[in-house]
Design an enzyme around this catalytic site. Sequence first.
Site, PDB file in Angstrom:
ATOM      1  N   SER A 213       3.407  -2.676  10.308  1.00 25.36           N
ATOM      2  CA  SER A 213       4.855  -2.621  10.548  1.00 25.36           C
ATOM      3  C   SER A 213       5.592  -3.906  10.149  1.00 25.36           C
ATOM      4  O   SER A 213       6.545  -4.319  10.822  1.00 25.36           O
ATOM      5  CB  SER A 213       5.141  -2.243  12.009  1.00 25.36           C
ATOM      6  OG  SER A 213       4.608  -0.957  12.281  1.00 25.36           O
TER       7      SER A 213
ATOM      8  N   LYS B  21       0.042   4.204  -0.226  1.00 26.12           N
ATOM      9  CA  LYS B  21      -0.653   5.360   0.380  1.00 26.12           C
ATOM     10  C   LYS B  21      -0.456   6.587  -0.523  1.00 26.12           C
ATOM     11  O   LYS B  21      -0.474   6.431  -1.737  1.00 26.12           O
ATOM     12  CB  LYS B  21      -0.165   5.602   1.808  1.00 26.12           C
ATOM     13  CG  LYS B  21      -0.149   4.315   2.637  1.00 26.12           C
ATOM     14  CD  LYS B  21       0.004   4.562   4.095  1.00 26.12           C
ATOM     15  CE  LYS B  21       0.201   3.248   4.811  1.00 26.12           C
ATOM     16  NZ  LYS B  21      -0.006   3.330   6.239  1.00 26.12           N
TER      17      LYS B  21
ATOM     18  N   GLU C  53      -6.895   3.978   7.704  1.00 31.58           N
ATOM     19  CA  GLU C  53      -6.814   5.432   7.470  1.00 31.58           C
ATOM     20  C   GLU C  53      -8.104   5.946   6.842  1.00 31.58           C
ATOM     21  O   GLU C  53      -8.523   7.079   7.093  1.00 31.58           O
ATOM     22  CB  GLU C  53      -5.580   5.758   6.605  1.00 31.58           C
ATOM     23  CG  GLU C  53      -4.308   5.625   7.437  1.00 31.58           C
ATOM     24  CD  GLU C  53      -3.094   5.155   6.671  1.00 31.58           C
ATOM     25  OE1 GLU C  53      -3.047   5.303   5.433  1.00 31.58           O
ATOM     26  OE2 GLU C  53      -2.168   4.625   7.328  1.00 31.58           O
TER      27      GLU C  53
ATOM     28  N   HIS D  57      -9.412   0.399   4.648  1.00 34.62           N
ATOM     29  CA  HIS D  57      -8.126   0.627   5.321  1.00 34.62           C
ATOM     30  C   HIS D  57      -8.351   1.511   6.542  1.00 34.62           C
ATOM     31  O   HIS D  57      -9.201   2.402   6.526  1.00 34.62           O
ATOM     32  CB  HIS D  57      -7.129   1.279   4.352  1.00 34.62           C
ATOM     33  CG  HIS D  57      -5.756   1.344   4.930  1.00 34.62           C
ATOM     34  ND1 HIS D  57      -5.363   2.349   5.780  1.00 34.62           N
ATOM     35  CD2 HIS D  57      -4.710   0.493   4.816  1.00 34.62           C
ATOM     36  CE1 HIS D  57      -4.111   2.112   6.163  1.00 34.62           C
ATOM     37  NE2 HIS D  57      -3.693   0.996   5.591  1.00 34.62           N
TER      38      HIS D  57
ATOM     39  N   GLU E 248      -5.294  -5.813  10.152  1.00 34.07           N
ATOM     40  CA  GLU E 248      -4.296  -4.785  10.430  1.00 34.07           C
ATOM     41  C   GLU E 248      -4.639  -4.085  11.739  1.00 34.07           C
ATOM     42  O   GLU E 248      -5.457  -3.144  11.750  1.00 34.07           O
ATOM     43  CB  GLU E 248      -4.286  -3.743   9.309  1.00 34.07           C
ATOM     44  CG  GLU E 248      -3.988  -4.300   7.938  1.00 34.07           C
ATOM     45  CD  GLU E 248      -3.419  -3.220   7.034  1.00 34.07           C
ATOM     46  OE1 GLU E 248      -2.242  -3.328   6.687  1.00 34.07           O
ATOM     47  OE2 GLU E 248      -4.144  -2.270   6.715  1.00 34.07           O
TER      48      GLU E 248
ATOM     49  N   GLY F 188       2.159   1.639  10.771  1.00 31.78           N
ATOM     50  CA  GLY F 188       3.035   2.807  10.678  1.00 31.78           C
ATOM     51  C   GLY F 188       3.703   3.181  11.988  1.00 31.78           C
ATOM     52  O   GLY F 188       4.276   4.266  12.107  1.00 31.78           O
TER      53      GLY F 188
ATOM     54  N   ASN G 109       0.862  -1.184   0.000  1.00 32.24           N
ATOM     55  CA  ASN G 109       0.000   0.000   0.000  1.00 32.24           C
ATOM     56  C   ASN G 109       0.897   1.232   0.000  1.00 32.24           C
ATOM     57  O   ASN G 109       1.470   1.585   1.027  1.00 32.24           O
ATOM     58  CB  ASN G 109      -0.890  -0.040   1.253  1.00 32.24           C
ATOM     59  CG  ASN G 109      -1.767   1.193   1.373  1.00 32.24           C
ATOM     60  OD1 ASN G 109      -1.893   1.979   0.435  1.00 32.24           O
ATOM     61  ND2 ASN G 109      -2.363   1.371   2.537  1.00 32.24           N
TER      62      ASN G 109
HETATM   63  C1  PEP Z   1      -0.750  -0.258   5.929  1.00 36.13           C
HETATM   64  O1  PEP Z   1      -0.827   0.919   5.666  1.00 36.13           O
HETATM   65  O2  PEP Z   1      -1.612  -1.039   5.493  1.00 36.13           O
HETATM   66  C2  PEP Z   1       0.370  -0.731   6.741  1.00 36.13           C
HETATM   67  C3  PEP Z   1       0.345  -1.943   7.207  1.00 36.13           C
HETATM   68  O3  PEP Z   1       1.362   0.185   6.985  1.00 36.13           O
HETATM   69  P1  PEP Z   1       2.797  -0.138   7.685  1.00 36.13           P
HETATM   70  O4  PEP Z   1       3.342  -1.386   7.021  1.00 36.13           O
HETATM   71  O5  PEP Z   1       3.636   1.076   7.361  1.00 36.13           O
HETATM   72  O6  PEP Z   1       2.552  -0.334   9.120  1.00 36.13           O
END
Ligand code: PEP
Length: 258
Positions: A220, A14, A104, A102, A174, A180, A12
């Site tokens: 992460s 973003k 966000e 997601h 997630e 993040g 992703n």
């Molecule tokens: C994500 O945005 O779906 C995600 C898992 O981000 P990160 O790997 O940076 O934690």
Amino acid sequence: MTAARTFFVGGNFKMNPTTYSGVKALIDDLAAADIDPKAEIVVAPPTLYLIPAAAHLATLKPSFTFNISAQNVYSKTNGAFTGEISPEMLVDAGIKYTLTGHSERRTLFKDTSDTVAARTKAALDAGIKVIFCIGETLDEREGDKTMSVCEEMIKAVVNVISEKDWANVVIAYEPVWAIGTGKVATSAQAQDVHHQIRAYLSANVSQNVAEATRIIYGGSVTAANCKELATCPDIDGFLVGGASLKPEFVQIGNARRA
Ligand code: PEP
């Protein structure tokens, strides 16, 4: 039953990179990389770059399955919905996947379980595969609400799609506290939730769907932690944010490779 589920790694991007040449460079590097031919890799660039990214990828010859995904999609075909794109537009642009739900989108842009379910259904009805994201906040985990939160998000989708639609859904678990933040879930924490999501699908959709649906972990994930997570029986891959913009994404794609 893990053997039947193709290992899936989503990237992703973003709202990154800020130029098409940056997106193209990431796709070029990945397509040229030595990634497990048994893995499916899907990257989600910003909406503006979907069409050139897909057209460019079509000119490349990766040795593994490599597709482009949208990061979101609306639930209507067309009309007065400023700023949105429809599943039919994605089909016309040759895009095979979209993310929905997601964290966000849920937190910053107020998508709800019902609107995420409507977006998910509209995408599936149009023939777009969906990476459907769910997960709990830290407060919810600490309040012992992880499964009730995840189940409420899944239930909204279970209520509006058919059993056969699940063949085109990848569930991305997630935990919001891991996205993040550099705080990855332990493999025991992730496996436990994935196992319970599968049990929920078994009880509320069917045993076949529970066994066949890919449930991937996001939060992460890095080259350093992916191998251990990938050994868990109910973890079928990853959704990767930050590390999908870095060379280590190749190692994550190879997390299951001997
Ligand atoms: C994500 O945005 O779906 C995600 C898992 O981000 P990160 O790997 O940076 O934690």
